[in-house]
Scaffold this active site. Structure first.
Site, PDB file in Angstrom:
ATOM      1  N   HIS A  32      22.355 -44.154   3.089  1.00  0.00           N
ATOM      2  CA  HIS A  32      23.058 -42.978   3.595  1.00  0.00           C
ATOM      3  C   HIS A  32      22.035 -41.941   4.048  1.00  0.00           C
ATOM      4  O   HIS A  32      22.157 -41.343   5.106  1.00  0.00           O
ATOM      5  CB  HIS A  32      23.973 -42.400   2.511  1.00  0.00           C
ATOM      6  CG  HIS A  32      24.784 -41.227   2.970  1.00  0.00           C
ATOM      7  ND1 HIS A  32      25.664 -40.566   2.165  1.00  0.00           N
ATOM      8  CD2 HIS A  32      24.849 -40.580   4.163  1.00  0.00           C
ATOM      9  CE1 HIS A  32      26.235 -39.568   2.837  1.00  0.00           C
ATOM     10  NE2 HIS A  32      25.755 -39.556   4.047  1.00  0.00           N
ATOM     11  N   GLU A  81      21.104 -37.029  10.149  1.00  0.00           N
ATOM     12  CA  GLU A  81      20.268 -37.101   8.949  1.00  0.00           C
ATOM     13  C   GLU A  81      18.907 -36.451   9.186  1.00  0.00           C
ATOM     14  O   GLU A  81      18.358 -35.794   8.309  1.00  0.00           O
ATOM     15  CB  GLU A  81      20.102 -38.559   8.497  1.00  0.00           C
ATOM     16  CG  GLU A  81      21.385 -39.171   7.926  1.00  0.00           C
ATOM     17  CD  GLU A  81      21.872 -38.468   6.652  1.00  0.00           C
ATOM     18  OE1 GLU A  81      21.051 -38.164   5.773  1.00  0.00           O
ATOM     19  OE2 GLU A  81      23.086 -38.209   6.551  1.00  0.00           O
ATOM     20  N   HIS A  85      18.238 -33.200   7.022  1.00  0.00           N
ATOM     21  CA  HIS A  85      17.374 -33.517   5.874  1.00  0.00           C
ATOM     22  C   HIS A  85      15.929 -33.817   6.257  1.00  0.00           C
ATOM     23  O   HIS A  85      15.007 -33.384   5.582  1.00  0.00           O
ATOM     24  CB  HIS A  85      17.946 -34.715   5.107  1.00  0.00           C
ATOM     25  CG  HIS A  85      19.369 -34.547   4.696  1.00  0.00           C
ATOM     26  ND1 HIS A  85      19.760 -33.645   3.710  1.00  0.00           N
ATOM     27  CD2 HIS A  85      20.514 -35.130   5.136  1.00  0.00           C
ATOM     28  CE1 HIS A  85      21.074 -33.705   3.564  1.00  0.00           C
ATOM     29  NE2 HIS A  85      21.557 -34.590   4.414  1.00  0.00           N
TER      30      HIS A  85
END
Length: 214
Positions: A32, A81, A85
């Site tokens: 993920h 992502e 992040h």
């Protein structure tokens, strides 16, 4: 930030949460994301560029697919992502480019080998239930640390929770550590998809590890 979460999700559960565009979810745990425990020092102007990870694309499609959108040329999930992040994780030298960030996440995923560990412990997708404590004990025995396990709570009329996500924590030196939150730490995002939400699994509820989207 102090540590990184390597989050694996179980594609069948992801599809159960949001079935609108799921086709034949993979039958193995996929990535993920790799998430610093706090969003700070993120460089929001550093845009995702898929050509920087062209050498990784085959592995990315296999181990880090966009479960909800099965067309292969979509890069939206990776872009998300990276923006959310990766640009924060890049304060660490080993993660300070898109190629390093995605490459290192793939490397940690291979190193952890969650799929292999669960199989060795005899924990396979099944229509019967598991005890959450058995799953936890198997993982803790194997890794020497306790990961964070998230489930979909039982739906109306159901007895069991459904396992959906397993996160391993790493120090900035990329050593495995316990995920148990220390006092006062902010817990990273609950995963919300559609209307359902993953939260930390309940140790006492029977646990479903589904082999097909219901």
């Amino acid at each position: 930030w102090k540590k990184l979460y390597l989050a694996h999700h179980w594609p069948v559960t992801v599809c159960k949460m949001n079935a609108n565009d799921c086709h034949d979810p993979p039958m193995y745990w996929t990535i993920h994301g790799l998430w610093p425990d706090r969003a700070e020092d993120c460089n929001r102007t550093w845009h995702f560029n898929v050509t920087e990870i062209k050498d990784l694309i085959m592995d990315m499609r296999h181990y880090w697919p966009d479960v909800l959108h099965s067309s292969l040329n979509r890069t939206q999930f990776w872009k998300h992502e990276w923006d959310k992040h990766g640009t924060c994780a890049a304060t660490l030298e080993v993660l300070n480019s898109q190629k390093k960030y995605f490459g290192k996440a793939l490397e940690l995923y291979q190193h952890v080998d969650l799929n292999g560990c669960l199989l060795k412990a005899g924990i396979k997708p099944s229509s019967s239930y598991y005890k959450m404590t058995d799953i936890k004990e198997a993982l803790t025995r194997f890794y020497g640390v306790t990961p964070k396990i998230q489930c979909l709570p039982p739906e109306e009329g159901e007895q069991a929770q459904t396992i959906g996500q397993i996160e391993f924590c790493f120090t900035k030196e990329l050593q495995l550590v316990n995920c148990m939150a220390l006092e006062g730490e902010s817990s990273p995002m609950h995963l919300k998809l559609g209307t359902s939400e993953l939260s930390v699994c309940n140790d006492t509820l029977p646990t479903y590890y589904p082999s097909e989207v219901q």
